[in-house]
Design a protein around this motif. Sequence first.
Motif, PDB file in Angstrom:
ATOM      1  N   UNK B 201       0.843  -1.196   0.000  1.00  0.00           N
ATOM      2  CA  UNK B 201       0.000   0.000   0.000  1.00  0.00           C
ATOM      3  C   UNK B 201       0.879   1.248   0.000  1.00  0.00           C
ATOM      4  N   UNK B 202       1.926   1.222   0.800  1.00  0.00           N
ATOM      5  CA  UNK B 202       2.851   2.358   0.864  1.00  0.00           C
ATOM      6  C   UNK B 202       3.523   2.559  -0.487  1.00  0.00           C
ATOM      7  N   UNK B 203       3.854   1.440  -1.148  1.00  0.00           N
ATOM      8  CA  UNK B 203       4.502   1.542  -2.468  1.00  0.00           C
ATOM      9  C   UNK B 203       3.642   2.325  -3.452  1.00  0.00           C
ATOM     10  N   UNK B 204       2.324   2.257  -3.264  1.00  0.00           N
ATOM     11  CA  UNK B 204       1.389   2.905  -4.201  1.00  0.00           C
ATOM     12  C   UNK B 204       1.085   4.366  -3.858  1.00  0.00           C
ATOM     13  N   UNK B 205       1.635   4.884  -2.761  1.00  0.00           N
ATOM     14  CA  UNK B 205       1.324   6.268  -2.379  1.00  0.00           C
ATOM     15  C   UNK B 205       2.185   7.253  -3.169  1.00  0.00           C
ATOM     16  N   UNK B 206       1.741   8.526  -3.179  1.00  0.00           N
ATOM     17  CA  UNK B 206       2.454   9.565  -3.936  1.00  0.00           C
ATOM     18  C   UNK B 206       3.492  10.283  -3.083  1.00  0.00           C
ATOM     19  N   UNK B 207       4.467   9.551  -2.610  1.00  0.00           N
ATOM     20  CA  UNK B 207       5.562  10.173  -1.877  1.00  0.00           C
ATOM     21  C   UNK B 207       6.860   9.735  -2.537  1.00  0.00           C
ATOM     22  N   UNK B 208       7.953  10.367  -2.155  1.00  0.00           N
ATOM     23  CA  UNK B 208       9.227  10.016  -2.799  1.00  0.00           C
ATOM     24  C   UNK B 208       9.677   8.628  -2.351  1.00  0.00           C
ATOM     25  N   UNK B 209      10.506   7.980  -3.159  1.00  0.00           N
ATOM     26  CA  UNK B 209      11.035   6.667  -2.803  1.00  0.00           C
ATOM     27  C   UNK B 209      11.775   6.731  -1.471  1.00  0.00           C
ATOM     28  N   UNK B 210      12.509   7.823  -1.246  1.00  0.00           N
ATOM     29  CA  UNK B 210      13.244   7.967   0.019  1.00  0.00           C
ATOM     30  C   UNK B 210      12.306   7.996   1.215  1.00  0.00           C
ATOM     31  N   UNK B 211      11.221   8.769   1.086  1.00  0.00           N
ATOM     32  CA  UNK B 211      10.281   8.869   2.206  1.00  0.00           C
ATOM     33  C   UNK B 211       9.580   7.532   2.458  1.00  0.00           C
ATOM     34  N   UNK B 212       9.235   6.847   1.368  1.00  0.00           N
ATOM     35  CA  UNK B 212       8.593   5.539   1.539  1.00  0.00           C
ATOM     36  C   UNK B 212       9.564   4.551   2.180  1.00  0.00           C
ATOM     37  N   UNK B 213      10.811   4.567   1.723  1.00  0.00           N
ATOM     38  CA  UNK B 213      11.811   3.644   2.273  1.00  0.00           C
ATOM     39  C   UNK B 213      12.035   3.923   3.756  1.00  0.00           C
ATOM     40  N   UNK B 214      12.113   5.203   4.114  1.00  0.00           N
ATOM     41  CA  UNK B 214      12.347   5.572   5.519  1.00  0.00           C
ATOM     42  C   UNK B 214      11.175   5.114   6.394  1.00  0.00           C
ATOM     43  N   UNK B 215       9.963   5.275   5.870  1.00  0.00           N
ATOM     44  CA  UNK B 215       8.767   4.841   6.602  1.00  0.00           C
ATOM     45  C   UNK B 215       8.756   3.326   6.793  1.00  0.00           C
ATOM     46  N   UNK B 216       9.062   2.590   5.724  1.00  0.00           N
ATOM     47  CA  UNK B 216       9.071   1.125   5.809  1.00  0.00           C
ATOM     48  C   UNK B 216      10.173   0.639   6.745  1.00  0.00           C
ATOM     49  N   UNK B 217      11.310   1.300   6.710  1.00  0.00           N
ATOM     50  CA  UNK B 217      12.424   0.935   7.595  1.00  0.00           C
ATOM     51  C   UNK B 217      12.032   1.170   9.056  1.00  0.00           C
ATOM     52  N   UNK B 218      11.416   2.300   9.312  1.00  0.00           N
ATOM     53  CA  UNK B 218      11.011   2.652  10.679  1.00  0.00           C
ATOM     54  C   UNK B 218       9.972   1.658  11.199  1.00  0.00           C
ATOM     55  N   UNK B 219       9.004   1.306  10.362  1.00  0.00           N
ATOM     56  CA  UNK B 219       7.979   0.338  10.763  1.00  0.00           C
ATOM     57  C   UNK B 219       8.587  -1.037  11.020  1.00  0.00           C
ATOM     58  N   UNK B 220       9.474  -1.471  10.117  1.00  0.00           N
ATOM     59  CA  UNK B 220      10.013  -2.825  10.198  1.00  0.00           C
ATOM     60  C   UNK B 220      11.042  -3.000  11.299  1.00  0.00           C
TER      61      UNK B 220
END
Lengths: 413, 413
Positions: B201-220
Amino acid sequence: MIDIEQANQETVTRMMAARPILKTIATARDVIPGMRDDLLLHAGPPISWENASGPLRGALVGALIFEGKAADWEAAEALLTSGAVTFEPCHAHSTVGPMAGVTSASMKVYVVENVTHGNVAYSNLNEGYGKVLRYGAYSAEVIEKLRWMNGTFADILTAALAQTDGIDIRALLAESLHMGDEGHNRNKAGSILYTAKLAPLIAQTDFSDDEKAKTLQFLGDNALSVLNPVMAGCKAMCDAGAGIAGSTIMTTMARNGTEVGIRVSGLGDQWFTGPVGQPDGLYFPGYTAADANGDIGDSTITETAGIGAFAMAAAPAIVTFISGTPELAINTTMNMYEITETEHTAFTIPALGFRGTPTGVDIRKVVELGILPQINTGIAHKEPGVGQVGAGLVLPPANMFEDALIAYAEKYL
Amino acid sequence: MIDIEQANQETVTRMMAARPILKTIATARDVIPGMRDDLLLHAGPPISWENASGPLRGALVGALIFEGKAADWEAAEALLTSGAVTFEPCHAHSTVGPMAGVTSASMKVYVVENVTHGNVAYSNLNEGYGKVLRYGAYSAEVIEKLRWMNGTFADILTAALAQTDGIDIRALLAESLHMGDEGHNRNKAGSILYTAKLAPLIAQTDFSDDEKAKTLQFLGDNALSVLNPVMAGCKAMCDAGAGIAGSTIMTTMARNGTEVGIRVSGLGDQWFTGPVGQPDGLYFPGYTAADANGDIGDSTITETAGIGAFAMAAAPAIVTFISGTPELAINTTMNMYEITETEHTAFTIPALGFRGTPTGVDIRKVVELGILPQINTGIAHKEPGVGQVGAGLVLPPANMFEDALIAYAEKYL
């Protein structure tokens, strides 16, 4: 005079010191030793087309269709029976594959390096559920899914892994055993750990959001995503223990759907085989034991390395899938201590007070005590093209341990 | 004549029928009932500034700095002691927060709806480890992290959740209890399940790859990522069981660092309180029991709902974190069956033959048997600004159960 105890200790010490790191994904022909365009790899010990079971035949045919070498069953069978295409065990090429385990030259494979000793092992990519090649399905939809996996999916994972020093499979397994996995039929925790580790890396790759989302969905929904890198990790660990003069530790156990075969550390590459058993387990709705193929797959590399059924006490919830009770799960692990050389230093079982998993089957103990290594397994339909029909427990035949012990006596005593 | 048994059955039936769905993330002032800009919410029963412990004071101060209402401790303390800013229990506003649990009007909160009965519960976002507001830290780095979480991180999660009908927290918990979690101090499996569900779901959002990666890293990387939605889920379940005339089932248990308080289904919003205990557990390197604050946090909503320490038999690996042995984990769950009304229909424990978790503490049984509800907890440093120093086990004081039972007798008998 051979010091068997010392040889066995060396074997298991090497197996446990091995640290398998998932480095990358590559094309089989580029990395697997001895791989050729006219060679297919398969699970278990060597076998002829004549003796091959339905799912193994189906997967061999499917792989030739995938490779564009045959358009249909008849054309594929002609290639396979004429010798124009040959097939050999994965295990003869540092490779392992679940169920039929068929791997062809163009297929992408996981590359797992044991950084302690330097040996490398390989495994194909996991296809998930439903109609899949590893259960002998070879229809157009199966081939199409394989092409997507071999293309975009593999490319995204490769680009993700390229951002790291690799993923430590032993550490991931140690963690997942504390999360209710046993690493063979239950890889739920390992697969989401794997997905969660890859997610931020995948986010950073140069693919479309749709492709990344599809890849993450496929990884996260497939509770067997990590099985194949785990199997390659176990293969890398077991190979590190192979070839120790005088050792009676089993370093290979694999099934081709017709026969089970084992190899023993002190006996080189010689296979000792026997007929496969019929798994006893739970069947999916609409199927019964009458539909079941014989036991099949290289996934018993997990039990060989000290996890799978050997670690079942870590995974009480697995009994909803393979039948039995949580007590059975505990008892299975306790029994395996009887026939193994040591307790794993990296893999521990919280419910047993963090005792290490039983590791390194000593063929002498198997024969002496009459306790056979327990196997957890998926059950394939006996006809090609149908797929998985259940999951359960199975034992290998006793004769191959006796045969191996006789060969050992002839060689060493 | 009150039928206590029937009232208690109704309470636990409602608690177990509640299906909490994580719907979205919103700003506290927009969704939490009674939230105002000059109000802070905190964990546990009501308390004065004078009686507040170090970490609670630190978190109240940090929240006012985060809100831009104060620049430093002195300014914040003046607002908090003058009455210009008031503070009330989260529980008085359908909200729960771990440790200090401080929630201010601008903070983003999880919105969890019990779709069976329609009530909604809220919880703030989990900050992960190190210096964090919930342990009373309020330095510039703490506030900066909160701003990122309240901004990009929350926006990405909101956009991800908007693509779904929500995430079923009860189902996620049921799965994670089969993966070695107990849902309070061990949320490793739940947090990566949560991460893996959000990843596509996060992959499909309109944010930068860096912001998505940082969010996924923080969650995981944060094994407590899912704790706050889980707590809101438990709150939604417990609130569904609140207010049943004649019921002696505990529907709130929470600590503010100085006092523990409980509320009972048949006794409305009245708190019964007693002094907090000192957790007995394992300390991080460099810390001892002398550094420990008293027990703090709303996270005991998990035990109130039938998980946490009550489900410890599902999580034998937790003893490496909170001390004890796997036998202790089993025994803790077995003891809790003695003081609870029922066994949970959704939450089961594989190692106990899939028995439901002990659910619905009956204050009569607590007083009669002298068995207190067990709590697993993190341990905060007693000074504001230091953070977590360990984790362990603690019991609430007996007097509040006795006081509640006396109040019950006065009201009903």
